[in-house]
Scaffold this motif. Structure first.
Motif, PDB file in Angstrom:
ATOM      1  N   ASP A   3      47.547  36.449 -26.464  1.00 14.50           N
ATOM      2  CA  ASP A   3      46.961  35.340 -27.221  1.00 14.50           C
ATOM      3  C   ASP A   3      47.958  34.214 -27.392  1.00 14.50           C
ATOM      4  O   ASP A   3      47.648  33.053 -27.216  1.00 14.50           O
ATOM      5  N   HIS A   4      49.180  34.642 -27.767  1.00 13.64           N
ATOM      6  CA  HIS A   4      50.229  33.652 -27.998  1.00 13.64           C
ATOM      7  C   HIS A   4      50.525  32.880 -26.707  1.00 13.64           C
ATOM      8  O   HIS A   4      50.609  31.656 -26.683  1.00 13.64           O
ATOM      9  N   GLU A   6      48.575  32.474 -24.178  1.00 10.57           N
ATOM     10  CA  GLU A   6      47.449  31.597 -23.832  1.00 10.57           C
ATOM     11  C   GLU A   6      47.508  30.306 -24.649  1.00 10.57           C
ATOM     12  O   GLU A   6      47.359  29.210 -24.102  1.00 10.57           O
ATOM     13  N   THR A   7      47.740  30.427 -25.942  1.00 10.97           N
ATOM     14  CA  THR A   7      47.793  29.228 -26.791  1.00 10.97           C
ATOM     15  C   THR A   7      48.891  28.292 -26.315  1.00 10.97           C
ATOM     16  O   THR A   7      48.684  27.072 -26.192  1.00 10.97           O
ATOM     17  N   THR A   8      50.075  28.838 -26.014  1.00 11.67           N
ATOM     18  CA  THR A   8      51.192  27.998 -25.570  1.00 11.67           C
ATOM     19  C   THR A   8      50.838  27.284 -24.266  1.00 11.67           C
ATOM     20  O   THR A   8      51.009  26.068 -24.130  1.00 11.67           O
ATOM     21  N   ALA A  11      48.247  24.616 -24.609  1.00 15.26           N
ATOM     22  CA  ALA A  11      48.822  23.434 -25.271  1.00 15.26           C
ATOM     23  C   ALA A  11      49.625  22.619 -24.258  1.00 15.26           C
ATOM     24  O   ALA A  11      49.563  21.376 -24.228  1.00 15.26           O
TER      25      ALA A  11
END
Ligand code: DAH
Length: 356
Positions: A3-4, A6-8, A11
């Motif tokens: 998840d982390h 993917e978010t990075t 962004a």
């Protein structure tokens, strides 16, 4: 963890402000040593149960990253195109800068016209050097040394070379006949247009001038062919239905029999019209190729015959286009060329081309 990541990555994709920056994120995520790729490699060391869960999740992550990159790419490309369109805007109301337009010299024009006419008659164009040896300019043309015909040509001689040989500036285009017969086997059909040189200068003679030579060698060639050929090209050149011709017996060492050719013309309101009326105008010399010339070129005169002709190219141009003085042809006066020259685009010619 995923998840982390993917978010990075999402962004970073979002923040990429150029196609290059976007590609850098793609490599970082999905390249050979990319972060997502790294995780996929990790699948190999998992137990089957772990893999069953992590595998599809990673694949979906990869797909979402790919989709995000593609979407961002489309956005960036549209922006780049918009920027280019804004930058490259043309002001169609600006006046164009004037373009100077050259002219085709009458000699080039006439040369093109004749090349086209003779191409239609099945002739090829042949060339030879301007600096000729005595053999090609005289001897092989049946003009031996001390022959009075040599005096008919006001020859420019070069300085003798180491061997004592004195080359000449060719006095006529006839040496191209010799060169052609030496290198080609009959049947031969050529024209040889080009520069010629004689020490002579007045309103109708310049030291450098142009001639066009014609040569046909084949079996069973006779004077009827010569007459038919001349009638065809003279009529086409002067743009008349059928030019009237007169053959006057003459003498040239390289032809036997020889003739000078006159065509009919008339003066109307001070303008010379060729191909009409009952006056006569001399346009060329011609005849049946002398067997001595064939022999000099190792062509068997018992098998082959031929005809030849030679005309002044400058004179043909003057007659067709109504110019009375030859000298300005070679003075490079642009005012004269503007007046007598031809528009490159008005008639499609070899020199002018179809478009430029
Ligand atoms: N060479 C000749 C000259 O310069 C012109 C000429 C006459 C050429 C008769 C020919 C010919 O081929 O057959 O005066």
């Amino acid at each position: 963890m995923t998840d982390h990541l993917e978010t990075t990555l999402l962004a970073e994709i979002n923040a990429a402000d150029s196609l290059d920056a976007l590609d850098a994120v793609r490599v970082k995520a999905l390249g050979k040593k990319g972060l997502v790729t790294g995780q996929m490699k990790g699948l190999g060391s998992m137990s089957p149960e772990e893999r069953r869960e992590a595998g599809p999740a990673l694949n979906q992550l990869k797909n979402r990253i790919n989709d995000a990159i593609a979407a961002k790419k489309a956005v960036l490309e549209t922006a780049a195109l918009d920027a280019r369109l804004a930058e490259e805007r043309l002001d169609m109301t600006l006046p164009v800068s004037p373009r100077s337009q050259g002219r085709i010299h009458p000699i080039s024009q006439v040369l093109d016209e004749l090349s086209e006419i003779f191409a239609d008659l099945g002739f090829a164009v042949a060339e030879g050097p301007h600096i000729e040896d005595d053999f090609h300019n005289f001897t092989a043309l049946n003009i031996p040394e001390h022959h009075p015909a040599r005096q008919m040509h006001d020859t420019f001689y070069m300085r003798p070379d180491e061997t004592g040989e004195r080359k000449v500036l060719r006095t006529h285009t006839s040496p191209v006949q010799i060169r052609t017969m030496q290198t080609q086997t009959p049947p031969i059909r050529i024209i040889a247009p080009g520069r010629t040189f004689r020490s002579d200068s007045d309103a109708t003679h310049t030291p450098m001038f142009h001639q066009i030579e014609g040569l046909v060698i084949d079996k069973d060639i006779h004077m009827g062919h010569l007459k038919g050929c001349l009638e065809a090209w003279l009529s086409a050149f002067f743009e008349v239905e059928k030019v009237k011709m007169r053959f006057r017996p003459s003498y040239f060492p390289f032809t036997e029999p020889s003739a000078e050719v006159d065509i009919n013309c008339t003066l109307r309101d001070g303008t010379l019209i060729v191909g009409e009326g009952d006056d006569w105008l001399e346009v060329m010399g011609c005849g049946m190729v002398n067997p001595h010339v064939l022999t000099a070129c190792e062509v068997d005169p018992n098998i082959y015959q031929g005809f030849a002709f030679g005309a002044g190219l400058d004179r043909l141009a003057m007659l067709k286009y109504g110019m009375t003085d030859l000298r300005p042809f070679f003075e490079s006066d642009l005012r004269w060329l503007q007046h007598y020259g031809f528009q490159p685009l008005s008639v499609p010619t070899l020199a002018g081309g179809l478009s430029s």
